[in-house]
Design a protein around this motif. Structure first.
Motif, PDB file in Angstrom:
ATOM      1  N   ALA A 184     -13.593 -15.571  28.982  1.00 39.88           N
ATOM      2  CA  ALA A 184     -12.481 -15.634  29.929  1.00 39.88           C
ATOM      3  C   ALA A 184     -11.714 -16.937  29.779  1.00 39.88           C
ATOM      4  CB  ALA A 184     -13.010 -15.489  31.357  1.00 39.88           C
ATOM      5  N   GLY A 185     -12.434 -18.041  29.588  1.00 42.46           N
ATOM      6  CA  GLY A 185     -11.760 -19.319  29.418  1.00 42.46           C
ATOM      7  C   GLY A 185     -10.992 -19.411  28.114  1.00 42.46           C
ATOM      8  N   LEU A 186     -11.594 -18.956  27.015  1.00 42.36           N
ATOM      9  CA  LEU A 186     -10.932 -19.011  25.715  1.00 42.36           C
ATOM     10  C   LEU A 186      -9.722 -18.070  25.652  1.00 42.36           C
ATOM     11  CD1 LEU A 186     -14.051 -19.080  23.367  1.00 42.36           C
ATOM     12  CD2 LEU A 186     -12.500 -20.981  23.872  1.00 42.36           C
ATOM     13  N   ALA A 187      -9.798 -16.958  26.387  1.00 46.39           N
ATOM     14  CA  ALA A 187      -8.708 -15.986  26.360  1.00 46.39           C
ATOM     15  C   ALA A 187      -7.422 -16.554  26.948  1.00 46.39           C
ATOM     16  CB  ALA A 187      -9.105 -14.715  27.114  1.00 46.39           C
ATOM     17  N   ILE A 188      -7.528 -17.537  27.816  1.00 49.63           N
ATOM     18  CA  ILE A 188      -6.330 -18.136  28.414  1.00 49.63           C
ATOM     19  C   ILE A 188      -5.459 -18.769  27.342  1.00 49.63           C
ATOM     20  CG2 ILE A 188      -5.495 -19.903  30.000  1.00 49.63           C
ATOM     21  CD1 ILE A 188      -7.979 -19.469  31.688  1.00 49.63           C
ATOM     22  N   GLY A 189      -6.083 -19.523  26.435  1.00 50.75           N
ATOM     23  CA  GLY A 189      -5.314 -20.194  25.401  1.00 50.75           C
ATOM     24  C   GLY A 189      -5.015 -19.327  24.196  1.00 50.75           C
ATOM     25  N   ALA A 190      -5.997 -18.489  23.782  1.00 49.67           N
ATOM     26  CA  ALA A 190      -5.832 -17.717  22.550  1.00 49.67           C
ATOM     27  C   ALA A 190      -5.054 -16.430  22.755  1.00 49.67           C
ATOM     28  CB  ALA A 190      -7.198 -17.395  21.940  1.00 49.67           C
ATOM     29  N   LEU A 191      -5.247 -15.777  23.890  1.00 48.31           N
ATOM     30  CA  LEU A 191      -4.593 -14.489  24.138  1.00 48.31           C
ATOM     31  C   LEU A 191      -3.504 -14.575  25.193  1.00 48.31           C
ATOM     32  CD1 LEU A 191      -7.763 -12.170  24.218  1.00 48.31           C
ATOM     33  CD2 LEU A 191      -6.277 -12.701  22.278  1.00 48.31           C
ATOM     34  N   TRP A 200      -8.976 -15.282   4.732  1.00 45.69           N
ATOM     35  CA  TRP A 200      -9.462 -16.412   5.526  1.00 45.69           C
ATOM     36  C   TRP A 200      -9.822 -15.996   6.945  1.00 45.69           C
ATOM     37  CZ3 TRP A 200      -7.153 -18.047   9.996  1.00 45.69           C
ATOM     38  CH2 TRP A 200      -5.808 -17.700  10.217  1.00 45.69           C
ATOM     39  N   LYS A 201      -9.144 -14.980   7.487  1.00 43.92           N
ATOM     40  CA  LYS A 201      -9.515 -14.513   8.823  1.00 43.92           C
ATOM     41  C   LYS A 201     -10.918 -13.922   8.824  1.00 43.92           C
ATOM     42  CE  LYS A 201      -4.852 -13.527  10.566  1.00 43.92           C
ATOM     43  NZ  LYS A 201      -3.912 -12.466  11.030  1.00 43.92           N
ATOM     44  N   ALA A 202     -11.222 -13.108   7.811  1.00 44.86           N
ATOM     45  CA  ALA A 202     -12.574 -12.554   7.699  1.00 44.86           C
ATOM     46  C   ALA A 202     -13.593 -13.673   7.511  1.00 44.86           C
ATOM     47  CB  ALA A 202     -12.656 -11.569   6.539  1.00 44.86           C
ATOM     48  N   GLY A 203     -13.199 -14.729   6.801  1.00 45.59           N
ATOM     49  CA  GLY A 203     -14.095 -15.863   6.615  1.00 45.59           C
ATOM     50  C   GLY A 203     -14.395 -16.581   7.921  1.00 45.59           C
ATOM     51  N   VAL A 204     -13.353 -16.783   8.735  1.00 42.95           N
ATOM     52  CA  VAL A 204     -13.538 -17.450  10.027  1.00 42.95           C
ATOM     53  C   VAL A 204     -14.417 -16.598  10.946  1.00 42.95           C
ATOM     54  CG1 VAL A 204     -12.363 -18.216  12.123  1.00 42.95           C
ATOM     55  CG2 VAL A 204     -11.397 -18.766   9.889  1.00 42.95           C
ATOM     56  N   LEU A 205     -14.115 -15.300  11.038  1.00 39.59           N
ATOM     57  CA  LEU A 205     -14.897 -14.419  11.905  1.00 39.59           C
ATOM     58  C   LEU A 205     -16.334 -14.301  11.426  1.00 39.59           C
ATOM     59  CD1 LEU A 205     -12.289 -11.570  12.575  1.00 39.59           C
ATOM     60  CD2 LEU A 205     -12.940 -13.451  14.090  1.00 39.59           C
ATOM     61  N   GLY A 206     -16.517 -14.204  10.107  1.00 39.67           N
ATOM     62  CA  GLY A 206     -17.872 -14.123   9.580  1.00 39.67           C
ATOM     63  C   GLY A 206     -18.661 -15.396   9.833  1.00 39.67           C
ATOM     64  N   ALA A 207     -17.991 -16.540   9.752  1.00 40.91           N
ATOM     65  CA  ALA A 207     -18.667 -17.808  10.015  1.00 40.91           C
ATOM     66  C   ALA A 207     -19.087 -17.914  11.476  1.00 40.91           C
ATOM     67  CB  ALA A 207     -17.748 -18.975   9.642  1.00 40.91           C
ATOM     68  N   LEU A 208     -18.235 -17.452  12.395  1.00 46.05           N
ATOM     69  CA  LEU A 208     -18.545 -17.542  13.816  1.00 46.05           C
ATOM     70  C   LEU A 208     -19.543 -16.475  14.252  1.00 46.05           C
ATOM     71  CD1 LEU A 208     -14.961 -18.194  15.268  1.00 46.05           C
ATOM     72  CD2 LEU A 208     -16.866 -19.827  15.220  1.00 46.05           C
ATOM     73  N   ASN A 209     -19.213 -15.212  13.991  1.00 46.99           N
ATOM     74  CA  ASN A 209     -20.009 -14.097  14.511  1.00 46.99           C
ATOM     75  C   ASN A 209     -21.337 -13.900  13.797  1.00 46.99           C
ATOM     76  OD1 ASN A 209     -18.178 -13.274  16.519  1.00 46.99           O
ATOM     77  ND2 ASN A 209     -16.991 -12.077  15.056  1.00 46.99           N
ATOM     78  N   GLY A 211     -15.591 -15.856  18.460  1.00 51.27           N
ATOM     79  CA  GLY A 211     -15.380 -14.742  17.542  1.00 51.27           C
ATOM     80  C   GLY A 211     -14.840 -13.506  18.233  1.00 51.27           C
ATOM     81  N   THR A 212     -15.321 -13.245  19.455  1.00 53.91           N
ATOM     82  CA  THR A 212     -14.837 -12.089  20.208  1.00 53.91           C
ATOM     83  C   THR A 212     -13.357 -12.223  20.538  1.00 53.91           C
ATOM     84  OG1 THR A 212     -17.021 -11.671  21.182  1.00 53.91           O
ATOM     85  CG2 THR A 212     -15.116 -10.780  22.351  1.00 53.91           C
ATOM     86  N   VAL A 213     -12.947 -13.405  20.984  1.00 55.70           N
ATOM     87  CA  VAL A 213     -11.548 -13.632  21.349  1.00 55.70           C
ATOM     88  C   VAL A 213     -10.646 -13.547  20.118  1.00 55.70           C
ATOM     89  CG1 VAL A 213      -9.925 -15.336  22.251  1.00 55.70           C
ATOM     90  CG2 VAL A 213     -12.114 -14.993  23.388  1.00 55.70           C
ATOM     91  N   LEU A 214     -11.070 -14.141  19.002  1.00 56.79           N
ATOM     92  CA  LEU A 214     -10.252 -14.081  17.788  1.00 56.79           C
ATOM     93  C   LEU A 214     -10.177 -12.666  17.229  1.00 56.79           C
ATOM     94  CD1 LEU A 214     -11.280 -17.354  15.908  1.00 56.79           C
ATOM     95  CD2 LEU A 214      -9.140 -16.865  17.124  1.00 56.79           C
ATOM     96  N   THR A 215     -11.269 -11.912  17.338  1.00 56.41           N
ATOM     97  CA  THR A 215     -11.240 -10.514  16.901  1.00 56.41           C
ATOM     98  C   THR A 215     -10.221  -9.729  17.702  1.00 56.41           C
ATOM     99  OG1 THR A 215     -13.573 -10.599  16.242  1.00 56.41           O
ATOM    100  CG2 THR A 215     -12.616  -8.431  16.598  1.00 56.41           C
ATOM    101  N   LYS A 216     -10.153  -9.995  18.994  1.00 54.54           N
ATOM    102  CA  LYS A 216      -9.164  -9.317  19.839  1.00 54.54           C
ATOM    103  C   LYS A 216      -7.757  -9.784  19.499  1.00 54.54           C
ATOM    104  CE  LYS A 216      -7.953  -6.556  23.135  1.00 54.54           C
ATOM    105  NZ  LYS A 216      -8.152  -5.099  23.033  1.00 54.54           N
ATOM    106  N   ARG A 217      -7.593 -11.061  19.200  1.00 48.89           N
ATOM    107  CA  ARG A 217      -6.263 -11.599  18.907  1.00 48.89           C
ATOM    108  C   ARG A 217      -5.725 -11.052  17.585  1.00 48.89           C
ATOM    109  NH1 ARG A 217      -3.017 -16.102  20.060  1.00 48.89           N
ATOM    110  NH2 ARG A 217      -1.826 -16.864  18.288  1.00 48.89           N
ATOM    111  N   TRP A 218      -6.572 -11.004  16.563  1.00 43.58           N
ATOM    112  CA  TRP A 218      -6.120 -10.595  15.233  1.00 43.58           C
ATOM    113  C   TRP A 218      -6.172  -9.092  15.019  1.00 43.58           C
ATOM    114  CZ3 TRP A 218      -9.564 -14.903  12.694  1.00 43.58           C
ATOM    115  CH2 TRP A 218      -8.907 -16.129  12.827  1.00 43.58           C
TER     116      TRP A 218
END
Length: 333
Positions: free
Chosen positions: A124-131, A83-92, A179-186
């Motif tokens: 930068a904004g998304l990284a505050i909450g996700a990372l 499902w992670k690959a699915g989410v990243l593929g859908a976004l990126n 997608g960039t932020v989630l790729t860094k998180r996962w």
């Protein structure tokens, strides 16, 4: 207490290194090749591809390259990486590609590229909450200046704005930032390299686009040699190779360093225009220099700015929760 240095948790730093330091040049240079390749998308789309088929262009760019990567690596996702690959593929891929081509069709290349230059601020904004990483003032300032610089380069009185094109450009930029932020998180699962991760996402994106393309657009009536060459370029250099380098760089660099590299995309688009006979005015030249300075400045840590030091600590017992604490006069506040 000795003053401590501020670095991102993912950054490698040897003891005694200066507060402001450059990241490995080879890693930054290889990662930068990805947005540089993406900067050719606007010229290829307007000059070579048949108009009115953004979904088909996204499909051809993604699915063949993704299947080739799977054939090379022969590694499939496991466990929650399905499902992670699915989410990243859908976004990126599935969201970004059609919106990118739609923006390139409906807007001048420079205007579309400027919308993409907002990505460092979104990241930068998304990284505050996700990372749980709070960007410094240094990051915010150079993010804004980079956007202003790109705007000076590509916007002018002759720039025409199309509502659908602007919304498509902003939507694609937001999807890639997430997608960039989630790729860094996962990160990447064990045994999966950058080529594998790129293959998963390109394949997922292509599979999602296939039924939509057939239902909404269909296949262009005519694909000449120029269009075939354009699709080949976008799928190979601008697709598989670029995304492999991008995911490799995201894994090695902080999001604060990798995100500003996307400023290369509009700068490359501008350089292509110059090669085709366009010229830059004085404000455009200043904007080019400003955007390049913002890109380079993001590769350095925050300067001293009068603080005795700071450090990264974990608080509240939450794994992965990172907060920056300033150290002044020998005490942590």
């Amino acid at each position: 207490m000795h003053s401590l240095q501020l670095t991102h948790p993912s950054a490698e730093r040897s003891p005694g290194s200066p507060r402001t330091y450059a990241r490995p040049v080879a890693t930054v240079a290889l990662t930068a090749l990805a947005p540089a390749a993406w900067g050719t998308t606007y010229a290829v789309t307007t000059e070579l591809l048949p108009p009115g088929h953004p979904m088909f262009a996204g499909l051809i760019r993604a699915l063949p390259a993704g299947l080739l990567a799977l054939a090379i690596t022969r590694v499939l996702p496991r466990g929650d990486w399905w499902w992670k690959a699915g989410v990243l593929g859908a976004l990126n891929i599935a969201t970004l590609f059609p919106l990118l081509f739609l923006a390139a069709e409906r807007l001048p290349g420079g205007v579309a590229a400027t919308l993409g230059a907002a990505q460092p601020l979104l990241v930068a904004g998304l990284a505050i909450g996700a990372l749980h990483v709070r960007p410094t003032v240094w990051r915010w300032v150079w993010g804004v200046l980079g956007l202003v610089g790109v705007g000076l380069v590509v916007l002018g009185p002759q720039a025409r704005l199309d509502t659908a094109g602007v919304l498509a450009g902003l939507g694609g930029t937001t999807a890639m930032a997430a997608g960039t932020v989630l790729t860094k998180r996962w990160g990447r699962p064990p045994g999966a390299g950058p080529l594998t991760l790129a293959g998963w996402q390109l394949t997922v994106g292509g599979v999602l686009l296939l039924p939509l393309t057939l239902a909404v657009e269909g296949v262009p009536q005519r694909i000449d040699a120029g269009a075939a060459a354009g699709y080949l370029w976008l799928g190979s250099v601008g697709g598989l190779i670029a995304y492999t380098l991008w995911f490799r760089g995201i894994g090695k660099l902080s999001v604060g360093a990798s995100a500003p590299l996307v400023l290369l995309s509009p700068l490359v688009a501008t350089a292509i225009g110059i090669a085709l006979g366009e010229s830059l005015s004085v404000p455009q030249s200043l904007g080019f220099v400003l955007a390049l300075a913002a890109l380079l400045s993001a590769q350095f840590e925050t300067p001293k700015l009068g603080l005795r030091g700071s450090r990264v600590v974990r608080r509240g017992g939450r794994p992965g929760r990172v907060e920056e604490e300033r150290v002044r006069a020998g005490r942590v506040r």
